[in-house]
Write a protein that holds these residues in place. Structure first.
Motif, PDB file in Angstrom:
ATOM      1  N   GLU A 298     -10.099   0.798  -1.171  1.00 40.32           N
ATOM      2  CA  GLU A 298      -9.206   1.848  -0.711  1.00 40.32           C
ATOM      3  C   GLU A 298      -9.400   3.110  -1.547  1.00 40.32           C
ATOM      4  OE1 GLU A 298      -7.071  -2.186  -0.423  1.00 40.32           O
ATOM      5  OE2 GLU A 298      -8.092  -1.055  -1.996  1.00 40.32           O
TER       6      GLU A 298
ATOM      7  N   CYS B 156     -10.257   3.074   3.910  1.00 36.42           N
ATOM      8  CA  CYS B 156     -10.502   1.688   3.508  1.00 36.42           C
ATOM      9  C   CYS B 156     -11.851   1.277   4.068  1.00 36.42           C
ATOM     10  CB  CYS B 156      -9.405   0.776   4.050  1.00 36.42           C
ATOM     11  SG  CYS B 156      -9.812  -0.989   3.994  1.00 36.42           S
TER      12      CYS B 156
ATOM     13  N   TRP C  21      -2.690  -1.479   7.087  1.00 41.65           N
ATOM     14  CA  TRP C  21      -2.368  -0.868   5.808  1.00 41.65           C
ATOM     15  C   TRP C  21      -1.034  -1.431   5.328  1.00 41.65           C
ATOM     16  CZ3 TRP C  21      -5.255   2.062   2.653  1.00 41.65           C
ATOM     17  CH2 TRP C  21      -6.398   2.662   3.184  1.00 41.65           C
TER      18      TRP C  21
ATOM     19  N   CYS D  73      -5.344  -2.130   2.037  1.00 44.96           N
ATOM     20  CA  CYS D  73      -5.737  -2.508   3.390  1.00 44.96           C
ATOM     21  C   CYS D  73      -6.162  -3.970   3.373  1.00 44.96           C
ATOM     22  CB  CYS D  73      -6.855  -1.629   3.921  1.00 44.96           C
ATOM     23  SG  CYS D  73      -8.415  -1.812   3.058  1.00 44.96           S
TER      24      CYS D  73
END
Length: 114
Positions: free
Chosen positions: A6, A22, A36, A95
């Protein structure tokens, strides 16, 4: 094991915007349905936005109309565009797949000041 990285967090004033990215080491993850998550101290990691395997987005009520999740399959990347940020959006953003099957990355810190 699939890696998730990320980036894009930072310090922003309330009302500002950020774009989180991500990148997954496997295309399989990106096309399987991604999400997320946000974590704040003392609370569980919360799913805030997701995009299904067919590209359908979904959001928790608190971010609807302000956040947009998208993906670029060619880049193995999922994005989270965050507009009109509020102090309550502060946290570490991660993520993962919707079913949380990936190894958690380091996350990216988002801090919203008033």
């Amino acid at each position: 094991q699939v890696q998730l990285v990320e980036s894009g967090g930072g310090l922003v004033q309330a009302g500002g915007s950020l774009i989180l990215s991500c990148t997954a080491s496997s295309l399989r993850f990106i096309i399987s349905g991604m999400a997320w998550y946000r974590q704040v101290p003392g609370k569980h990691r919360e799913l805030v936005a997701s995009i299904s395997d067919i590209g359908t987005p979904d959001y928790v009520d608190s971010v609807k109309g302000r956040f947009t999740i998208s993906r670029d399959i060619a880049k193995n990347t999922v994005y989270l565009l965050m507009n009109n940020l509020e102090r309550e959006d502060t946290g570490v953003y991660f993520c993962n797949t919707i079913s949380r099957t990936g190894a958690w990355g380091q996350g990216t810190q988002v801090t919203v000041s008033s």
